[in-house]
Design an enzyme around this catalytic site. Structure first.
Site, PDB file in Angstrom:
ATOM      1  N   ALA A   1       1.554  11.874   0.298  1.00 57.57           N
ATOM      2  CA  ALA A   1       0.194  12.400   0.183  1.00 57.57           C
ATOM      3  C   ALA A   1      -0.513  12.417   1.536  1.00 57.57           C
ATOM      4  O   ALA A   1      -1.132  13.421   1.916  1.00 57.57           O
ATOM      5  CB  ALA A   1      -0.586  11.552  -0.820  1.00 57.57           C
TER       6      ALA A   1
ATOM      7  N   HIS B   1      -7.048 -16.218  10.211  1.00 59.38           N
ATOM      8  CA  HIS B   1      -6.366 -17.245   9.426  1.00 59.38           C
ATOM      9  C   HIS B   1      -7.259 -17.683   8.266  1.00 59.38           C
ATOM     10  O   HIS B   1      -8.461 -17.843   8.466  1.00 59.38           O
ATOM     11  CB  HIS B   1      -6.076 -18.454  10.320  1.00 59.38           C
ATOM     12  CG  HIS B   1      -5.482 -19.609   9.568  1.00 59.38           C
ATOM     13  ND1 HIS B   1      -4.172 -19.608   9.153  1.00 59.38           N
ATOM     14  CD2 HIS B   1      -6.021 -20.791   9.157  1.00 59.38           C
ATOM     15  CE1 HIS B   1      -3.925 -20.749   8.513  1.00 59.38           C
ATOM     16  NE2 HIS B   1      -5.024 -21.482   8.505  1.00 59.38           N
TER      17      HIS B   1
ATOM     18  N   LEU C   1      -8.302  19.203 -10.258  1.00 53.85           N
ATOM     19  CA  LEU C   1      -7.939  19.257  -8.838  1.00 53.85           C
ATOM     20  C   LEU C   1      -7.254  17.949  -8.435  1.00 53.85           C
ATOM     21  O   LEU C   1      -7.474  16.912  -9.053  1.00 53.85           O
ATOM     22  CB  LEU C   1      -9.200  19.470  -8.004  1.00 53.85           C
ATOM     23  CG  LEU C   1      -9.994  20.750  -8.297  1.00 53.85           C
ATOM     24  CD1 LEU C   1     -11.332  20.739  -7.565  1.00 53.85           C
ATOM     25  CD2 LEU C   1      -9.179  21.982  -7.907  1.00 53.85           C
TER      26      LEU C   1
ATOM     27  N   GLU D   1      22.006   3.778  -8.083  1.00 57.82           N
ATOM     28  CA  GLU D   1      21.728   4.421  -6.796  1.00 57.82           C
ATOM     29  C   GLU D   1      23.067   4.803  -6.161  1.00 57.82           C
ATOM     30  O   GLU D   1      23.959   3.965  -6.026  1.00 57.82           O
ATOM     31  CB  GLU D   1      20.937   3.472  -5.879  1.00 57.82           C
ATOM     32  CG  GLU D   1      20.826   3.904  -4.435  1.00 57.82           C
ATOM     33  CD  GLU D   1      20.215   5.281  -4.224  1.00 57.82           C
ATOM     34  OE1 GLU D   1      19.124   5.538  -4.752  1.00 57.82           O
ATOM     35  OE2 GLU D   1      20.851   6.118  -3.538  1.00 57.82           O
TER      36      GLU D   1
END
Ligand SMILES: Cc1cc2nc3c(=O)[nH]c(=O)nc-3n(C[C@H](O)[C@H](O)[C@H](O)COP(=O)(O)OP(=O)(O)OC[C@H]3O[C@@H](n4cnc5c(N)ncnc54)[C@H](O)[C@@H]3O)c2cc1C
Length: 476
Positions: free
Chosen positions: A330, A455, A39, A209
């Site tokens: 997701a 911080h 699953l 690309e």
């Protein structure tokens, strides 16, 4: 004799299994049909989880490669990565998560029917699911069938995936050795994550690309910063480049490309990863016979994930809402699953705001972004102001040796409304959570300025970028 359920989910990815759990939590009797042996779907088995496991190994290697700086003594031997151990660790993580989903199914009394499903009996008749492979049977849905069959890698013309040398991410996550050379076609999230993995492991990496920049959906400043970092790391980036053919021959692939300047280039690489996007999975479902409205292969749904066929919903990577750009992520599929389940159980639900979806890319340096980019905000007519703050100035960045990148805030000048937050640099995939909540609460930039950031943390860059959007950061 059909087995009756309130809700039947087809596909146990992050969309389907979350929808099933939510529906069961709300008192529904639920069955999930899943054809894989485990699953969790793409995310757990071939996607988010295995890639991030490999990236974590790459990060561990980075620390060791800088051992001297950290005062670590590791001897004179060259540091090497043991791919068997990498793969074993990755498989253990995947196994524990997929078994975790199985446990949740048992806990919520959800039946996992192991097999492949198709739709039958819609269009006015009883809603039925026919499991025609595996545990063959017919299931009847008293209330709803949820199609959550996800997506699969797809290629571009001229490039045929052979799964041996011209591969998809499904094969790339399982490579047993570090390739000498690794080429990537398509520089969205999947492409650049594998570029980071294999460059750190020691491969020569070349990227192609078609669009003029890496991670084209991100803010332009983020793309430019990633390309700068990749060039420094020795990754060859060809943007605006069209791969015209790829042919596997022997133990390698010959790749021809037309580059941005009009010249042509041929390279030979051990592997070509095709990462040009993913298409919907509906094969075998018999959507046509069920009368489902399909658009460019995707199942068309409304804002509550109802299809045109009463009693059939669809969620996740397989859907379209009628506009381009439904995010295949997701956490988006899971949220859609929750909304669909709550609606089926009779609750009132509100549509998801897709402008508020956080997007995380786990390349090195990491990218986290949410909301409108500067260009998108301008295109929507906002009077835009931006604020940027480099991580390198922060104490925490210096301490961890991760000084690349920045946070960029995009805001509307008129009402000071926060429109988008874009970051590249260490821990950006965690930091984006603050920005996501701020957008969800319709925060102004002023509210981010007044939010106390601990911080020393990388999150201080978010507060500082907000200051910058109002005129001046404190530490610049
Ligand atoms: C390499 C990679 C990295 C990624 N990294 C991230 C990330 O970091 N973050 C993120 O948010 N997203 C990431 N994604 C995207 C994410 O994995 C998907 O968006 C998500 O898995 C979609 O979920 P889904 O439930 O819609 O479909 P899937 O997860 O694709 O699930 C569909 C399931 O349906 C089953 N199925 C299909 N047809 C049938 C049938 N007829 N009968 C029975 N079962 C069927 C399939 O076996 C599968 O298990 C990544 C994807 C890839 C490929």
């Amino acid at each position: 004799m059909a087995n009756d359920y309130d809700v039947i989910v087809i596909g146990a990815g992050t969309g389907g299994y979350v929808a099933a759990i939510r529906a069961a939590q709300l008192g529904q009797k639920v069955a999930v049909v899943e054809k894989q042996k485990a699953l969790g779907g793409t995310c757990l088995i071939w996607g988010c989880i295995p890639t991030k496991a490999l990236l974590e190994h790459a990060h561990a290697l980075k620390i060791v490669q800088h051992a001297k700086e950290w005062g670590l003594t590791i001897g004179d031997a060259a540091v090497a990565i043991d791919m068997t151990q990498v793969q074993n660790r990755k498989d253990r993580i995947v196994g524990s998560l997929t078994r975790g989903v199985e446990f949740l199914f048992k806990k919520n009394k959800i039946d996992w029917i192991k097999g492949t499903a198709r739709l039958t009996g819609a269009n006015g008749g009883p809603l039925q699911v026919d499991v025609f492979e595996g545990e063959r049977q017919t299931l009847r849905a008293r209330k709803e069938i949820v199609v959550a069959t996800g997506s699969a890698a797809r290629s571009v013309p001229g490039v045929e995936i052979d799964r041996k040398r011209i591969i998809t991410s499904d094969e790339a996550i399982g490579l047993k050795e570090v390739p000498k050379s690794f080429a990537v076609l398509g520089c969205g999230a999947v492409g650049v994550e594998f570029a980071s993995i294999f460059r750190r492991f020691g491969s020569d990496v070349t990227l192609f690309e078609l669009l003029p920049r890496l991670v084209p959906v991100e803010d332009e400043a983020v793309s430019a910063e990633l390309e700068k970092s990749y060039r420094k790391q020795g990754i060859t980036c060809h943007t605006g480049a069209k791969v015209t053919s790829a042919r596997a021959s022997g133990d390698a692939v010959d790749i021809d490309a037309q580059l941005a300047d009009g010249t042509t280039k041929r390279i030979r690489a051990d592997y070509l990863l095709v990462a040009t996007g993913r298409g919907p999975v509906t094969t075998g479902l018999e959507t046509e016979r069920a009368g489902l409205h399909i658009e460019h292969g995707y199942v068309r749904v409304d804002q509550q994930y109802r299809t045109n066929v009463p009693g059939v919903s669809a969620i996740g990577d397989v859907i379209t809402l009628g506009q381009p750009g439904h995010p295949q992520l997701a956490h988006v599929s899971s949220m859609e699953g929750i909304i669909a389940a709550e609606r089926i159980a009779g609750q009132e639900v509100r549509p998801l705001n897709y402008d508020h979806v956080p997007v995380c890319t786990y390349c090195d340096p990491e990218i986290g972004s949410v909301g409108l980019t500067e260009r998108e905000a301008k295109e929507r007519g906002y009077d835009v102001r931006v604020g940027m703050f480099p991580f390198g100035v922060l104490a925490r960045a210096k301490i961890s040796g991760e000084t690349e990148g920045f946070v960029k805030i995009v805001a509307d000048r008129k009402y000071d409304e926060l429109l988008g937050v874009h970051m590249i640099g260490s821990r950006s995939t965690e930091l984006v959570a603050e920005a996501t909540v701020a957008l969800r609460l319709e925060s102004t930039v002023e509210e981010l300025i007044r939010t106390i950031h601990a911080h020393p943390t990388m999150a201080e860059a978010v507060g500082e970028a907000a200051h910058a959007a109002h005129g001046a950061a404190i530490h610049l």
